[in-house]
Scaffold this motif. Structure first.
Motif, PDB file in Angstrom:
ATOM      1  N   ASN A 378       0.823  -1.214   0.000  1.00  0.00           N
ATOM      2  CA  ASN A 378       0.000   0.000   0.000  1.00  0.00           C
ATOM      3  C   ASN A 378       0.854   1.259   0.000  1.00  0.00           C
ATOM      4  N   LYS A 379       1.916   1.251   0.777  1.00  0.00           N
ATOM      5  CA  LYS A 379       2.772   2.445   0.871  1.00  0.00           C
ATOM      6  C   LYS A 379       3.580   2.690  -0.394  1.00  0.00           C
ATOM      7  N   SER A 380       4.064   1.620  -0.997  1.00  0.00           N
ATOM      8  CA  SER A 380       4.976   1.769  -2.135  1.00  0.00           C
ATOM      9  C   SER A 380       4.281   1.701  -3.482  1.00  0.00           C
ATOM     10  N   GLY A 381       3.097   1.094  -3.518  1.00  0.00           N
ATOM     11  CA  GLY A 381       2.416   0.860  -4.787  1.00  0.00           C
ATOM     12  C   GLY A 381       2.879  -0.396  -5.497  1.00  0.00           C
ATOM     13  N   LYS A 382       3.914  -1.058  -4.959  1.00  0.00           N
ATOM     14  CA  LYS A 382       4.409  -2.277  -5.596  1.00  0.00           C
ATOM     15  C   LYS A 382       3.445  -3.434  -5.345  1.00  0.00           C
ATOM     16  N   LEU A 383       3.358  -4.333  -6.317  1.00  0.00           N
ATOM     17  CA  LEU A 383       2.456  -5.473  -6.237  1.00  0.00           C
ATOM     18  C   LEU A 383       3.118  -6.625  -5.494  1.00  0.00           C
ATOM     19  N   VAL A 384       2.377  -7.250  -4.577  1.00  0.00           N
ATOM     20  CA  VAL A 384       2.896  -8.409  -3.864  1.00  0.00           C
ATOM     21  C   VAL A 384       2.812  -9.639  -4.761  1.00  0.00           C
ATOM     22  N   LEU A 385       3.931 -10.304  -4.940  1.00  0.00           N
ATOM     23  CA  LEU A 385       3.985 -11.587  -5.636  1.00  0.00           C
ATOM     24  C   LEU A 385       3.913 -12.689  -4.597  1.00  0.00           C
ATOM     25  N   THR A 386       2.939 -13.585  -4.726  1.00  0.00           N
ATOM     26  CA  THR A 386       2.895 -14.725  -3.824  1.00  0.00           C
ATOM     27  C   THR A 386       3.816 -15.820  -4.349  1.00  0.00           C
ATOM     28  N   THR A 387       4.183 -16.729  -3.461  1.00  0.00           N
ATOM     29  CA  THR A 387       5.259 -17.672  -3.784  1.00  0.00           C
ATOM     30  C   THR A 387       4.829 -19.134  -3.750  1.00  0.00           C
ATOM     31  N   GLY A 388       3.548 -19.415  -3.521  1.00  0.00           N
ATOM     32  CA  GLY A 388       3.088 -20.795  -3.443  1.00  0.00           C
ATOM     33  C   GLY A 388       3.083 -21.482  -4.796  1.00  0.00           C
ATOM     34  N   ASN A 389       3.329 -22.798  -4.791  1.00  0.00           N
ATOM     35  CA  ASN A 389       3.395 -23.562  -6.037  1.00  0.00           C
ATOM     36  C   ASN A 389       2.118 -24.376  -6.253  1.00  0.00           C
ATOM     37  N   LYS A 390       2.024 -25.055  -7.391  1.00  0.00           N
ATOM     38  CA  LYS A 390       0.807 -25.797  -7.748  1.00  0.00           C
ATOM     39  C   LYS A 390       0.559 -26.978  -6.815  1.00  0.00           C
ATOM     40  N   SER A 391       1.605 -27.608  -6.334  1.00  0.00           N
ATOM     41  CA  SER A 391       1.440 -28.727  -5.406  1.00  0.00           C
ATOM     42  C   SER A 391       0.763 -28.246  -4.131  1.00  0.00           C
ATOM     43  N   GLU A 392       1.181 -27.087  -3.636  1.00  0.00           N
ATOM     44  CA  GLU A 392       0.562 -26.515  -2.444  1.00  0.00           C
ATOM     45  C   GLU A 392      -0.869 -26.067  -2.721  1.00  0.00           C
ATOM     46  N   MET A 393      -1.105 -25.487  -3.898  1.00  0.00           N
ATOM     47  CA  MET A 393      -2.461 -25.067  -4.246  1.00  0.00           C
ATOM     48  C   MET A 393      -3.394 -26.266  -4.368  1.00  0.00           C
ATOM     49  N   THR A 394      -2.864 -27.395  -4.822  1.00  0.00           N
ATOM     50  CA  THR A 394      -3.669 -28.615  -4.952  1.00  0.00           C
ATOM     51  C   THR A 394      -4.121 -29.118  -3.594  1.00  0.00           C
ATOM     52  N   THR A 395      -3.210 -29.124  -2.640  1.00  0.00           N
ATOM     53  CA  THR A 395      -3.470 -29.757  -1.342  1.00  0.00           C
ATOM     54  C   THR A 395      -3.918 -28.773  -0.267  1.00  0.00           C
ATOM     55  N   GLY A 396      -3.941 -27.479  -0.589  1.00  0.00           N
ATOM     56  CA  GLY A 396      -4.289 -26.496   0.426  1.00  0.00           C
ATOM     57  C   GLY A 396      -3.177 -26.241   1.419  1.00  0.00           C
ATOM     58  N   TYR A 397      -1.946 -26.624   1.071  1.00  0.00           N
ATOM     59  CA  TYR A 397      -0.797 -26.414   1.951  1.00  0.00           C
ATOM     60  C   TYR A 397      -0.330 -24.966   1.804  1.00  0.00           C
ATOM     61  N   CYS A 398      -1.236 -24.076   2.145  1.00  0.00           N
ATOM     62  CA  CYS A 398      -1.023 -22.633   2.016  1.00  0.00           C
ATOM     63  C   CYS A 398      -2.067 -21.962   2.898  1.00  0.00           C
ATOM     64  N   VAL A 492      -4.544 -37.058  -1.512  1.00  0.00           N
ATOM     65  CA  VAL A 492      -4.391 -35.921  -2.433  1.00  0.00           C
ATOM     66  C   VAL A 492      -5.733 -35.498  -2.999  1.00  0.00           C
ATOM     67  N   VAL A 493      -6.559 -36.448  -3.401  1.00  0.00           N
ATOM     68  CA  VAL A 493      -7.859 -36.116  -3.980  1.00  0.00           C
ATOM     69  C   VAL A 493      -8.756 -35.446  -2.931  1.00  0.00           C
ATOM     70  N   ARG A 494      -8.716 -35.941  -1.700  1.00  0.00           N
ATOM     71  CA  ARG A 494      -9.523 -35.325  -0.649  1.00  0.00           C
ATOM     72  C   ARG A 494      -9.067 -33.894  -0.372  1.00  0.00           C
ATOM     73  N   LEU A 495      -7.759 -33.692  -0.277  1.00  0.00           N
ATOM     74  CA  LEU A 495      -7.239 -32.352  -0.035  1.00  0.00           C
ATOM     75  C   LEU A 495      -7.580 -31.408  -1.188  1.00  0.00           C
ATOM     76  N   LEU A 496      -7.469 -31.928  -2.406  1.00  0.00           N
ATOM     77  CA  LEU A 496      -7.841 -31.119  -3.569  1.00  0.00           C
ATOM     78  C   LEU A 496      -9.283 -30.647  -3.450  1.00  0.00           C
ATOM     79  N   LYS A 497     -10.170 -31.546  -3.092  1.00  0.00           N
ATOM     80  CA  LYS A 497     -11.595 -31.229  -3.040  1.00  0.00           C
ATOM     81  C   LYS A 497     -11.905 -30.207  -1.946  1.00  0.00           C
ATOM     82  N   ILE A 498     -11.393 -30.415  -0.750  1.00  0.00           N
ATOM     83  CA  ILE A 498     -11.794 -29.557   0.363  1.00  0.00           C
ATOM     84  C   ILE A 498     -11.144 -28.182   0.321  1.00  0.00           C
ATOM     85  N   ASN A 499     -10.161 -27.993  -0.563  1.00  0.00           N
ATOM     86  CA  ASN A 499      -9.474 -26.698  -0.631  1.00  0.00           C
ATOM     87  C   ASN A 499      -9.855 -25.877  -1.854  1.00  0.00           C
TER      88      ASN A 499
END
Length: 530
Positions: A378-398, A492-499
């Motif tokens: 907010n102060k700088s105007g720069k955009l925050v880049l998140t660092t999570g990968n697809k494996s984490e997005m699949t399982t909700g490990y984020c 993995v399939v359960r984590l994918l579904k619930i996240n």
């Protein structure tokens, strides 16, 4: 006859700016003796305009752009753009020459899969278009039309001696080779040489990788533009065939993926006019790769990295972060989060009384970090880049509102095993990622001695299951039958579904597979299908 393929990077909705780019390319093509300039699909508006296509003013602006292009003399222009005729909209290509409109082609086949929604907006065309240039009959097709037999066959039957294909074909792994194969089939079927022009640049989650090319009557690649870079590819048609021209070497798979990430970051930041990027640096491999991509995309002067250690952060994580900062030369800060964490815990103590510690305390640390990054943004105007990968997005490990807080998810479609491979590839170009970051076991460092594999299957297993289920549409039973442990598959399939609810709230990120968590993943949050 000389054809110029205008491989360039438009900005969606910037019709005046895109018009000027096309005019500049036309002048450059004329200076090199071109008779025809062919632009990519929807070049005048950028791809894809999405619901801008539903606004009447959009078409009035398009008409002004075409009027400006029509005034150009000395070269034939084949311009990709949308058009509205009555109550119908078409994905079109208009042929302009010396103040005249020689014809307009309407795309026949409208893709409605993966990231494409063209049936939402367009009516399919029904007739081929062939025009004459220097005694040669030139046929026009648009993108999906070359992926099936009929449009090319109809164009050849209408007398085309050479066919130009206007494309907005987004990148995913091994896509250029697939395009070559598809056009080779069309050349074999019709006996007509073909030229293929593609966009470059990033548009939200899509990356267009260029790679325009031409095939002669024998189906051989006789001209090849660079991947990812803007280029004017010149083709000479001699005695009814496309003559040999420069063939630029294409990047290997890892380089191509890395460059797609760089382009995605560069254009999302640049086209949206952010002054730079900001990210949390943890000493882990995901944030290290994200930092390397950001610097390659924007330059070190536009990147700000922040290390936010807690009592669970290993000393080597801080050391490795400082090492990488020294190698890259970006702005860097360290902010200790533990005093803030203790303040939160003190405020929450009455509500948490009698309850055991669990992931709540871990998530709180991540959310403090997310809050700090958003405040700096907010102060700088720069955009925050998140660092999570697809494996984490699949399982909700984020953590929602924690490490998922930001504006662009650089690794959203990059599996963890691929993160390791990309880091090693990047270090072959320049040694910017400390080796210990690559070789250490991954950890969120939110509790003592934590390792990712305490909660997840080994990444080699997880990623293979994810690829089969998410990208290959295989069932859990099919994956088990392929030799994977039933417990791992079910987890993995359960984590994918619930996240799914988390993924719906994640920022966009560059798509590098044919099935990313974005436009081409539309699963219901509330569902009981396994």
């Amino acid at each position: 006859m000389r054809i110029a393929l205008a491989q360039f990077n438009p900005v969606v909705g910037d019709i005046p700016g895109n018009t000027q780019k096309i005019l500049d390319l036309a002048h450059a093509a004329m200076a090199q003796g071109a008779d025809i300039l062919v632009t990519p699909e929807l070049a005048l508006t950028g791809y894809s305009p999405e619901d801008l296509l539903l606004r009447d003013q959009f078409y009035r602006d398009i008409a002004r752009g075409l009027d400006a292009l029509e005034m150009l003399d000395g070269i034939t222009l084949v311009i990709g753009h949308p058009v509205k005729l009555g109550n119908e909209r078409f994905n079109a290509a208009t042929v302009l020459r010396d103040g005249h409109r020689l014809g307009q082609y309407h795309k026949m086949l409208l893709p409605n899969n993966e990231v494409f929604d063209e049936c939402r907006y367009f009516t399919p065309g029904a007739a081929p278009l062939v025009f004459e240039q220097n005694g040669v009959q030139v046929g026009v097709l648009i993108c999906e039309d070359v992926w099936s037999v009929e449009p090319a066959a109809e164009t050849a039957d209408a007398g085309a001696q050479v066919i130009v294909s206007l494309n907005a074909s987004p990148f995913h792994r091994n896509k250029i080779a697939t395009r070559h194969d598809v056009l080779r089939y069309r050349v074999e079927e019709t006996g007509v040489p073909m030229a293929y022009v593609n966009l470059t640049g990033g548009q939200d989650e899509l990356v267009f990788d260029g790679g325009s090319f031409a095939l002669n009557q024998a189906g051989e690649v006789v001209a090849q533009a660079a991947a990812y870079d803007d280029e004017l590819l010149l083709l000479d048609v001699i005695d009814g065939d496309i003559a040999a021209a420069p063939v630029t070497a294409l990047p290997n798979e890892l380089e191509s993926i890395y460059r797609a990430l760089v382009v995605g970051v560069r254009d999302y930041i640049g086209k949206n006019r952010f002054p730079g990027a900001l990210l949390g640096l943890s000493g882990g491999i995901d944030s290290a790769l994200t930092l390397a991509v950001a610097v390659d995309a924007l330059g070190a002067d536009k990147v700000h990295a922040v290390m936010m250690p807690s009592r669970y952060t290993a000393d080597i994580s801080v050391e490795d972060s400082r090492d990488m900062i020294a190698r890259l030369g970006v702005k860097y800060d360290e902010i200790e989060i533990w005093p803030m964490y203790e303040s939160f815990m003190q405020a929450l103590a009455p509500s948490f009384a009698g309850l055991d510690a669990d992931t709540t305390e871990e998530n709180l640390q991540a959310r403090i970090r997310g809050t700090l990054l958003m405040a700096l943004s907010n102060k700088s105007g720069k955009l925050v880049l998140t660092t999570g990968n697809k494996s984490e997005m699949t399982t909700g490990y984020c953590t929602l509102y924690g490490d998922m807080a930001g504006g662009f998810a650089v690794l959203k479609d990059v599996a963890k095993t691929l993160v390791f491979a990309l880091c090693r590839w990047r270090n072959t170009v320049g040694d910017v990622i400390p080796e210990r970051i690559i070789t250490r076991p991954p950890s969120a460092e939110l509790r003592p001695d934590q390792k990712d594999q305490d909660s997840l299957p080994p990444y080699e297993v997880l990623d293979a299951i994810m690829e089969r289920y998410v990208e290959g549409n295989q069932s859990a039973a099919d994956i088990v039958a392929a030799g994977f442990a039933e417990a791992d598959v079910n987890k993995v399939v359960r984590l994918l579904k619930i996240n799914e609810y988390k993924r719906r709230q994640a920022p966009v990120g560059p798509r590098i597979t044919h099935r990313g968590f974005g436009k081409d993943w539309r699963y219901p949050i509330t569902n009981r299908f396994m």
